[in-house]
Design a protein around this motif. Sequence first.
Motif, short mmCIF file in Angstrom:
data_model
loop_
_atom_site.label_atom_id
_atom_site.label_comp_id
_atom_site.label_asym_id
_atom_site.label_seq_id
_atom_site.Cartn_x
_atom_site.Cartn_y
_atom_site.Cartn_z
N THR A 212 19.77 87.75 5.24
CA THR A 212 20.47 88.09 6.50
C THR A 212 21.71 87.24 6.70
OG1 THR A 212 19.20 86.49 7.78
CG2 THR A 212 18.31 88.73 7.66
N LYS A 214 24.83 86.47 10.07
CA LYS A 214 25.20 86.78 11.47
C LYS A 214 26.50 87.57 11.48
CE LYS A 214 23.13 83.44 14.66
NZ LYS A 214 21.89 83.36 13.93
N ASN A 217 29.10 89.87 16.24
CA ASN A 217 28.50 89.75 17.57
C ASN A 217 27.32 88.79 17.60
OD1 ASN A 217 30.30 91.89 18.29
ND2 ASN A 217 28.85 93.31 17.32
N LYS A 219 24.73 88.97 15.76
CA LYS A 219 23.48 89.67 15.47
C LYS A 219 23.07 89.42 14.02
CE LYS A 219 22.74 94.25 15.30
NZ LYS A 219 23.11 95.62 15.57
N ASN A 220 21.77 89.20 13.77
CA ASN A 220 21.28 89.01 12.40
C ASN A 220 21.15 90.34 11.69
OD1 ASN A 220 20.95 86.37 11.54
ND2 ASN A 220 19.13 86.09 12.82
#
Length: 370
Positions: A212, A214, A217, A219-220
């Motif tokens: 993953t 970021k 925004n 978000k992951n």
Amino acid sequence: MKISYGHQFIAPRDIKEVVKILRSDWLTQGPQIKKFENALAHYCGAKYAVVVSSGTAALHLAYLAAGLKKGDEVITTPNTFVATTNMLLAVEVKPVFCDIRLDTYNIDETKIEKLINKKTKAIVPVHFAGQPCEMEMINQIAQKNKLLIIEDSCHALGAKYKNSRVGGCKYSDMSVFSFHPVKSITTGEGGAILTNNECYYKKLLLFRSHGTFKDKNGKNVMVQFGYNYRLTDIQAALGLSQLEKLENFIKKRCQIVGWYVEGLKDCRDIVLPRELPHNHSSWNLFVIRTTEEKQRDRLSGYLKKMGIGVNFHYPSVCSHPFYKVHGYGKNNCPMEDEYALTTITLPLYPLLSKDEVNHICRIIKEFYER
Ligand SMILES: *Cc1c(COP(=O)(O)O)cnc(C)c1O
């Protein structure tokens, strides 16, 4: 006098740095990680460093980032810790064992080429005991045959080959380190991969943390398969503080080796380790060999009886029951076989005193004079 075979060196400053992190907001995924990575990359002269939870995790991720997969073969040495090849098995790659040189105990670079076939994808040299392998020739072989090179440098943080620091990846694609307490510096458990290749670097970062990253925004987003192989900020702070002492650690290790060589140089029944003139070993291990096979177990038994913590580095990877069961028992490595039956690792760590080294040398001479 009881003497252990390895021991970390933790200074009051190390403890202070760790405690600082324990009192801070970030125990993991904080600012210490990047700081430690930058310091490692700078020290070794590589563009990128990725720190992870162990040397074994580092090997696993390096193999994944290199794109090694089922059906591939990788040429490596039988004189290594099992993790080097266990992680090949983890990515379903077949390790192919190349014999070692009897002067450095490293992979014999002149025997690599005949093991190459269509399935061969990479060479994994291991800088045994901290002495660099013959990287120039290994690099030439790799270029000629379009193979990758991943160095297992777990013994060799602080070592130099022809004036270039191991970990700088001048002759390789990636270089892997461990920070276990018996290595050059420690974070308890820990490891790192160094590289000059941005593509590998980005893959390593993803693999380390669930695949993953970021997005804009915050978000992951998961974009590839991955693990949690992260190091904590507590460990990174210890690593940073330890790294400042690395040069002194290596100097101290060299000095201790000098004491051993002085103490044992007249002992005709043992072979002392040899450093090639263009190498600066980080002296992670001090191995001696008995000139006679049958003396090895007797001498190591005597040393143990006298309270000296001796060890064996390494029984051939192929000789472990697991590797035998999986068909690696029969290999064509006569030098390794001879080496593995005659080698003994003596204590070597920065805290070892001259009196202790002299005591060990005296016991060895006593053994042969009885
Ligand atoms: C220590 C070591 C490893 C594994 O490192 P860990 O941090 O213990 O997982 C791998 N290869 C070699 C040659 C080592 O010495």
